[in-house]
Design an enzyme around this catalytic site. Structure first.
Site, PDB file in Angstrom:
ATOM      1  N   HIS A  74       0.850  -1.196   0.000  1.00 43.30           N
ATOM      2  CA  HIS A  74       0.000   0.000   0.000  1.00 43.30           C
ATOM      3  C   HIS A  74       0.886   1.247   0.000  1.00 43.30           C
ATOM      4  CE1 HIS A  74      -3.601  -2.458   0.803  1.00 43.30           C
ATOM      5  NE2 HIS A  74      -2.783  -3.180   1.539  1.00 43.30           N
ATOM      6  N   TYR A 344       4.351  -5.213   9.779  1.00 39.65           N
ATOM      7  CA  TYR A 344       4.252  -3.755   9.774  1.00 39.65           C
ATOM      8  C   TYR A 344       5.439  -3.136  10.525  1.00 39.65           C
ATOM      9  CZ  TYR A 344      -0.665  -3.702   8.163  1.00 39.65           C
ATOM     10  OH  TYR A 344      -1.827  -3.827   7.455  1.00 39.65           O
TER      11      TYR A 344
END
Length: 367
Positions: A74, A344
């Site tokens: 993303h 992440y």
């Protein structure tokens, strides 16, 4: 002979037993060794065949060109700001302050799927929303949601398999179709996800897209009652399907430009809904949707009022870790949830080091 009356030579009966200093040194060294091994294991230095956060991130990076300083997935997006207003129905389910405070400031990010920070907005099948809500008592809630209704695979190992299959073949520059087919044959949810991607209409805007937190979480209210939920953001803007012609004619930054235009007309809003699990529902498998007849409760309204470029916006340096949660909301044993949190973190640390070392500037990249 009683153990409590055993004495060593030169030791008085009843006196504390003395251990050799070498024994203590050996014990300390053993414990230290275990800690080092544990750290190495968690860091991905050992067991390269297992799905560590480091190996996972390495695999994601191998699926496309490197873009230092950007998120590994993303990569292209914009920062947004606004507010969240909780409802009493949310406070009945969770003691989280976010449902009681009159208005909670929101910092977020709207993005598209993929690892190309320069890709065309209109060509991205997946659109995403990430949010950070900070209440007046200092507690944080971070969440990352996507436009798909369920996850493609059931476990972290399956996700790693799928990602490995997407690594381009050096001979063709494209993923090997046979490897992709093997993953789809092994996991029915991959085939179901592919059908969704082919058949579901594309929205014309970030503003009229549904965003789903496909992982399960546990709400606990003030009375201590627990309820497993999945949440989603449902747009107040009416859905519009994007045609193939519109996609072909859209500009590179179509979604960002369109969203900025909407903001000039006023706040862009979504309603937050939670779906309540029943005992028979799959709690720890995000690839299995819950039945449509499950009870759903509206718990708040999100209002976005401003947008900033991600290169200079406040969302740039935020890791939207889905396990940063306030009191009253907890994660479940969903393995994908834990994997997302770990990957992440690794991705965030890598891109921050790249920015700090000047690697991003050296390649002309910007967040």
């Amino acid at each position: 002979m009683s153990l409590f009356r055993y004495t060593r030579a030169g030791q008085e009966p009843g006196a504390p037993r003395r251990h050799s200093p070498l024994l203590w040194i050996g014990l300390i060294a053993f414990i230290a060794g275990l800690l080092i091994l544990a750290f190495a294991w968690l860091a991905g230095w050992l067991g390269r065949d297992r799905a560590t956060a480091q190996s996972f991130t390495d695999t994601i990076e191998a699926t496309g060109a490197r873009h230092p300083g950007f998120r590994r997935a993303h990569s292209k997006g914009v920062c947004v700001t606004g507010t969240f207003q909780g409802l009493p129905a949310g406070a009945e389910l969770s003691s989280a302050r976010v449902f009681r405070q009159q208005q909670v400031p929101v910092l977020g990010r709207m993005s598209i799927g993929g690892a190309d920070p320069h890709g065309a907005d209109a060509n991205a099948r997946v659109r995403s929303m990430a949010l950070q809500l900070v209440t007046d008592d200092g507690q944080e809630w971070r969440t990352a949601m996507n436009s798909f209704p369920f996850f493609a695979v059931p476990t972290a190992d399956a996700f790693l398999e799928q990602t490995k299959a997407q690594i381009p073949d050096p001979a063709t520059g494209k993923p090997d179709p046979a490897k992709m087919a093997a993953v789809a044959a092994k996991y029915p949810s991959v085939r179901a996800f592919g059908e969704w991607a082919k058949s579901a209409p594309w929205s014309t805007s970030w503003a009229n897209t549904d965003y789903n937190g496909v992982n399960s979480f546990r709400f606990t209210n003030a009375a201590g009652k627990e309820q497993v939920v999945r949440w989603s953001m449902r747009p107040q803007a009416a859905f519009e399907a994007m045609s193939a012609e519109q996609r072909a004619q859209a500009g590179l930054d179509y979604l960002a430009d369109e969203f900025q235009q909407r903001l000039t007309q006023g706040p862009v809003q979504w309603e937050m809904w939670v779906t309540l699990a029943e005992p028979s529902d799959a709690i720890n498998d995000p690839s299995i949707p819950w039945p449509a007849e499950r009870r759903q409760v509206k718990v708040g309204t999100l209002s976005l009022t401003a947008m900033q470029p991600q290169a200079s916006g406040a969302c740039r340096d935020i890791n939207f870790d889905p396990l940063i949660l306030p009191s009253g909301i907890d994660g479940t044993d969903d393995p994908i949830l834990a994997a997302r949190s770990a990957v992440y973190s690794v991705s965030f640390n890598r891109r921050e080091r790249e920015t700090a070392s000047g690697a991003a500037k050296a390649t002309g990249e910007a967040k």
